[in-house]
Motif scaffolding. Structure first.
Motif, PDB file in Angstrom:
ATOM      1  N   LEU A  74      11.030 -65.748  38.568  1.00 56.52           N
ATOM      2  CA  LEU A  74      10.818 -64.750  39.608  1.00 56.52           C
ATOM      3  C   LEU A  74      11.586 -65.038  40.895  1.00 56.52           C
ATOM      4  O   LEU A  74      12.231 -64.133  41.438  1.00 56.52           O
ATOM      5  N   PRO A  75      11.575 -66.277  41.435  1.00 55.09           N
ATOM      6  CA  PRO A  75      12.392 -66.520  42.630  1.00 55.09           C
ATOM      7  C   PRO A  75      13.867 -66.215  42.412  1.00 55.09           C
ATOM      8  O   PRO A  75      14.541 -65.673  43.291  1.00 55.09           O
ATOM      9  N   ASN A  76      14.373 -66.565  41.228  1.00 50.65           N
ATOM     10  CA  ASN A  76      15.771 -66.284  40.910  1.00 50.65           C
ATOM     11  C   ASN A  76      16.042 -64.785  40.874  1.00 50.65           C
ATOM     12  O   ASN A  76      17.041 -64.298  41.431  1.00 50.65           O
ATOM     13  N   ALA A  77      15.127 -64.015  40.257  1.00 60.17           N
ATOM     14  CA  ALA A  77      15.308 -62.575  40.161  1.00 60.17           C
ATOM     15  C   ALA A  77      15.233 -61.909  41.527  1.00 60.17           C
ATOM     16  O   ALA A  77      15.996 -60.976  41.825  1.00 60.17           O
ATOM     17  N   VAL A  78      14.324 -62.387  42.383  1.00 60.68           N
ATOM     18  CA  VAL A  78      14.221 -61.841  43.743  1.00 60.68           C
ATOM     19  C   VAL A  78      15.519 -62.113  44.507  1.00 60.68           C
ATOM     20  O   VAL A  78      16.031 -61.233  45.218  1.00 60.68           O
ATOM     21  N   GLY A  79      16.060 -63.318  44.354  1.00 62.25           N
ATOM     22  CA  GLY A  79      17.327 -63.630  45.004  1.00 62.25           C
ATOM     23  C   GLY A  79      18.469 -62.769  44.503  1.00 62.25           C
ATOM     24  O   GLY A  79      19.300 -62.293  45.283  1.00 62.25           O
ATOM     25  N   LEU A  80      18.513 -62.528  43.192  1.00 66.26           N
ATOM     26  CA  LEU A  80      19.565 -61.679  42.625  1.00 66.26           C
ATOM     27  C   LEU A  80      19.411 -60.228  43.064  1.00 66.26           C
ATOM     28  O   LEU A  80      20.409 -59.516  43.253  1.00 66.26           O
ATOM     29  N   ASN A  81      18.164 -59.767  43.211  1.00 62.55           N
ATOM     30  CA  ASN A  81      17.961 -58.416  43.749  1.00 62.55           C
ATOM     31  C   ASN A  81      18.579 -58.284  45.130  1.00 62.55           C
ATOM     32  O   ASN A  81      19.245 -57.284  45.441  1.00 62.55           O
ATOM     33  N   SER A  82      18.353 -59.286  45.967  1.00 60.57           N
ATOM     34  CA  SER A  82      18.948 -59.262  47.305  1.00 60.57           C
ATOM     35  C   SER A  82      20.466 -59.380  47.233  1.00 60.57           C
ATOM     36  O   SER A  82      21.185 -58.758  48.021  1.00 60.57           O
ATOM     37  N   ALA A  83      20.961 -60.167  46.279  1.00 61.29           N
ATOM     38  CA  ALA A  83      22.406 -60.278  46.101  1.00 61.29           C
ATOM     39  C   ALA A  83      23.001 -58.930  45.707  1.00 61.29           C
ATOM     40  O   ALA A  83      24.064 -58.537  46.201  1.00 61.29           O
ATOM     41  N   SER A  84      22.315 -58.226  44.807  1.00 58.40           N
ATOM     42  CA  SER A  84      22.760 -56.886  44.411  1.00 58.40           C
ATOM     43  C   SER A  84      22.819 -55.951  45.606  1.00 58.40           C
ATOM     44  O   SER A  84      23.796 -55.212  45.811  1.00 58.40           O
ATOM     45  N   PHE A  85      21.751 -55.986  46.410  1.00 61.30           N
ATOM     46  CA  PHE A  85      21.673 -55.110  47.574  1.00 61.30           C
ATOM     47  C   PHE A  85      22.813 -55.395  48.542  1.00 61.30           C
ATOM     48  O   PHE A  85      23.410 -54.478  49.127  1.00 61.30           O
ATOM     49  N   ASN A  86      23.139 -56.683  48.711  1.00 64.77           N
ATOM     50  CA  ASN A  86      24.148 -57.042  49.701  1.00 64.77           C
ATOM     51  C   ASN A  86      25.564 -57.040  49.145  1.00 64.77           C
ATOM     52  O   ASN A  86      26.521 -56.896  49.902  1.00 64.77           O
ATOM     53  N   ALA A  87      25.700 -57.173  47.828  1.00 67.34           N
ATOM     54  CA  ALA A  87      27.022 -56.932  47.240  1.00 67.34           C
ATOM     55  C   ALA A  87      27.389 -55.468  47.448  1.00 67.34           C
ATOM     56  O   ALA A  87      28.541 -55.125  47.761  1.00 67.34           O
ATOM     57  N   ALA A  88      26.389 -54.600  47.275  1.00 66.16           N
ATOM     58  CA  ALA A  88      26.614 -53.177  47.543  1.00 66.16           C
ATOM     59  C   ALA A  88      26.922 -52.950  49.013  1.00 66.16           C
ATOM     60  O   ALA A  88      27.706 -52.054  49.372  1.00 66.16           O
ATOM     61  N   ARG A  89      26.330 -53.768  49.862  1.00 66.29           N
ATOM     62  CA  ARG A  89      26.575 -53.638  51.299  1.00 66.29           C
ATOM     63  C   ARG A  89      28.015 -53.996  51.652  1.00 66.29           C
ATOM     64  O   ARG A  89      28.551 -53.520  52.659  1.00 66.29           O
ATOM     65  N   LEU A  90      28.624 -54.858  50.848  1.00 60.91           N
ATOM     66  CA  LEU A  90      30.037 -55.174  51.063  1.00 60.91           C
ATOM     67  C   LEU A  90      30.916 -53.955  50.826  1.00 60.91           C
ATOM     68  O   LEU A  90      31.907 -53.733  51.515  1.00 60.91           O
ATOM     69  N   VAL A  91      30.525 -53.171  49.808  1.00 54.27           N
ATOM     70  CA  VAL A  91      31.355 -52.049  49.375  1.00 54.27           C
ATOM     71  C   VAL A  91      30.962 -50.745  50.075  1.00 54.27           C
ATOM     72  O   VAL A  91      31.820 -49.995  50.558  1.00 54.27           O
ATOM     73  N   GLY A  92      29.645 -50.478  50.134  1.00 49.32           N
ATOM     74  CA  GLY A  92      29.154 -49.187  50.596  1.00 49.32           C
ATOM     75  C   GLY A  92      29.638 -48.752  51.960  1.00 49.32           C
ATOM     76  O   GLY A  92      30.207 -47.650  52.102  1.00 49.32           O
ATOM     77  N   PRO A  93      29.420 -49.557  53.031  1.00 44.00           N
ATOM     78  CA  PRO A  93      29.846 -49.112  54.357  1.00 44.00           C
ATOM     79  C   PRO A  93      31.346 -48.867  54.460  1.00 44.00           C
ATOM     80  O   PRO A  93      31.787 -47.894  55.098  1.00 44.00           O
TER      81      PRO A  93
END
Length: 452
Positions: free
Chosen positions: A140-159
């Motif tokens: 679970l800690p790993n999955a929560v971290g990857l969820n945030s990584a997904s959100f912020n990888a998108a943040r690299l591209v989205g804006p």
């Protein structure tokens, strides 16, 4: 597979991760477009107007999330997420159509922000806790971290993509693209193998479940201190949409492309923080406190930068500290909470973390308009330093921490009796189970009496 990406070996989580990263790109595109639409087209560079839009979008988190947490504990979370993702897609396409047809007005954006906030408030507790059905508890800690990584990888591209689309095609198309990106999450949910879902414990339908969640949290001082930190920092410090728009527009005289780049640069640090969090197998309160203090220092430096380039560079440590705090707080709360209470506890977490934004955004917007964009950032910096320092002092006294600094190998060492936090969690779980059993027995007695 390395420990950082361990959860991606699980089929259902892989689907979730892939769908989420696509929809997250669209979400970040819409956030940039919405603020730029209000700031440059529908108002006269008004920080207050942007603050009101942000407040309306997050106000439902303050009002509805507690109820949404009960809903997440009761119902099939996958079906609930299918509904919220479909509704979010419709709202994105609807706002884009208004902009493209030339009929959009400021009050339209206010209404769409509020409606999207309502859907997001219902979505958030289910989204946060659904990951526990996708991976084993130890992951679970790993999955929560990857969820945030997904959100912020998108943040690299989205804006950055949003800035280019605005410059080339216009603001309206950004909202249309965002609406269609939700299809990726919908398809991922439909393609999951139901037999491999963990099937989280469901809370029975009964009265007083929201109060039950509040009582559970009140008996967990470790969760309480984390909630206080994220609520204060979230309210006054994590207003990047607003502060970046004000800095780009009013301090440096930049356009939408540069504003989009700021979001992407911020995400470099955020992504690094999320990936580092994914490697941790255990999260403690002290990491949340330390990250909040680091965020206060980083934003103080960020606010004083004299040029756009230096400001952008110092966004990296700001993003790193912010995501370390957020991810650590999320993982700590989820992994130490009873499964039957997780939806309600996470709803309270989201209510205080995201729901305080309607209070903070207009304040930060007003400060930016009256005293300048740099002070809008400074307010969050001061708040983070004060709350983290207060939390550290409390933690040292409550948990009887032994704090020492080693000169030969410069580092701060913190140790405390490992049974203290565990005892608080065990006591809260035991009392919650006892209360639930007592209510069931009382109900059975009432049923027998009515039958007699």
């Amino acid at each position: 597979m390395s420990r950082t990406f361990a959860s991606l070996s699980i089929y259902n989580y892989r689907l979730w991760f892939a769908g989420a990263i696509v929809s997250n790109v669209g979400t970040w595109m819409q956030r940039v477009a919405q603020d730029w639409l209000v700031l440059t087209v529908l108002s006269q560079d008004s920080g207050v107007a942007v603050g009101i839009v942000t407040a309306l979008q997050f106000l439902p988190f303050l009002l509805l999330t507690a109820w949404a947490g009960v809903l997440a504990d009761r119902v099939d979370q996958r079906k609930l997420l299918l509904f919220t993702q479909s509704a979010s897609a419709a709202l994105g396409i609807g706002l884009g159509a208004l902009v493209l047809l030339g009929h959009v007005q400021l009050w339209h954006v206010y209404i769409f922000a509020l409606l999207l906030g309502i859907v997001s408030a219902i979505d958030a507790p289910a989204r946060q806790t659904f990951v526990a059905e996708l991976v084993p508890t130890e992951n679970l800690p790993n999955a929560v971290g990857l969820n945030s990584a997904s959100f912020n990888a998108a943040r690299l591209v989205g804006p950055a993509v949003a800035g280019l689309v605005i410059a080339w095609l216009g603001i309206g198309w950004v909202f249309i693209v965002n609406g269609f990106t939700f299809i990726a999450t919908i398809l991922a949910l439909l393609a999951m193998r139901s037999s491999e879902l963990a099937g989280a414990e469901r809370a029975p339908r009964k009265k007083g479940q929201i109060r039950e969640g509040f009582r559970y949290v009140r008996r967990r001082p470790d969760i309480v201190v984390v909630l206080i930190i994220v609520s204060v920092v979230g309210m006054l410090g994590l207003n990047f949409q607003l502060t970046s728009a004000l800095m780009a527009r009013t301090e440096f005289g930049m356009g939408p492309s540069q504003y989009g780049i700021l979001g992407s640069v911020l995400a470099i640090g955020s992504l690094a923080g999320a990936l580092l969090a994914a490697r941790r197998s255990r999260v403690r309160v002290r990491l949340v406190i330390g990250a909040a203090f680091g965020f206060g220092i980083a934003t103080a430096i960020n606010a004083t930068m004299p040029t756009f380039t230096l400001y952008a560079i110092t966004c990296i440590p700001v993003g790193f500290a912010a995501l370390t705090m957020i991810t650590s707080a999320n993982a700590m709360v989820q992994t130490t909470t009873s499964p039957a209470m997780r939806g309600r506890v996470m709803s309270l977490y989201m209510m205080l973390f995201v729901g305080t934004t309607p209070i903070g955004s207009p304040i930060v917007g007003w400060v930016g308009e009256e005293f300048g964009a740099r002070w809008a950032i400074g307010v969050g910096s001061i708040a983070a330093l004060l709350v983290s320092t207060g939390a550290a002092v409390w933690a040292v006294r409550y948990w009887r921490l032994d704090v020492s600094y080693h000169l030969h190998k410069p580092r701060l060492r913190i140790t405390y009796p490992p049974t203290v936090a565990a005892r608080d969690a065990a006591d809260a779980d035991r009392q919650a189970r006892e209360e639930a059993s007592s209510k069931i027995r009382s109900q059975q007695i009432e049923d027998k009496r009515s039958q007699a």
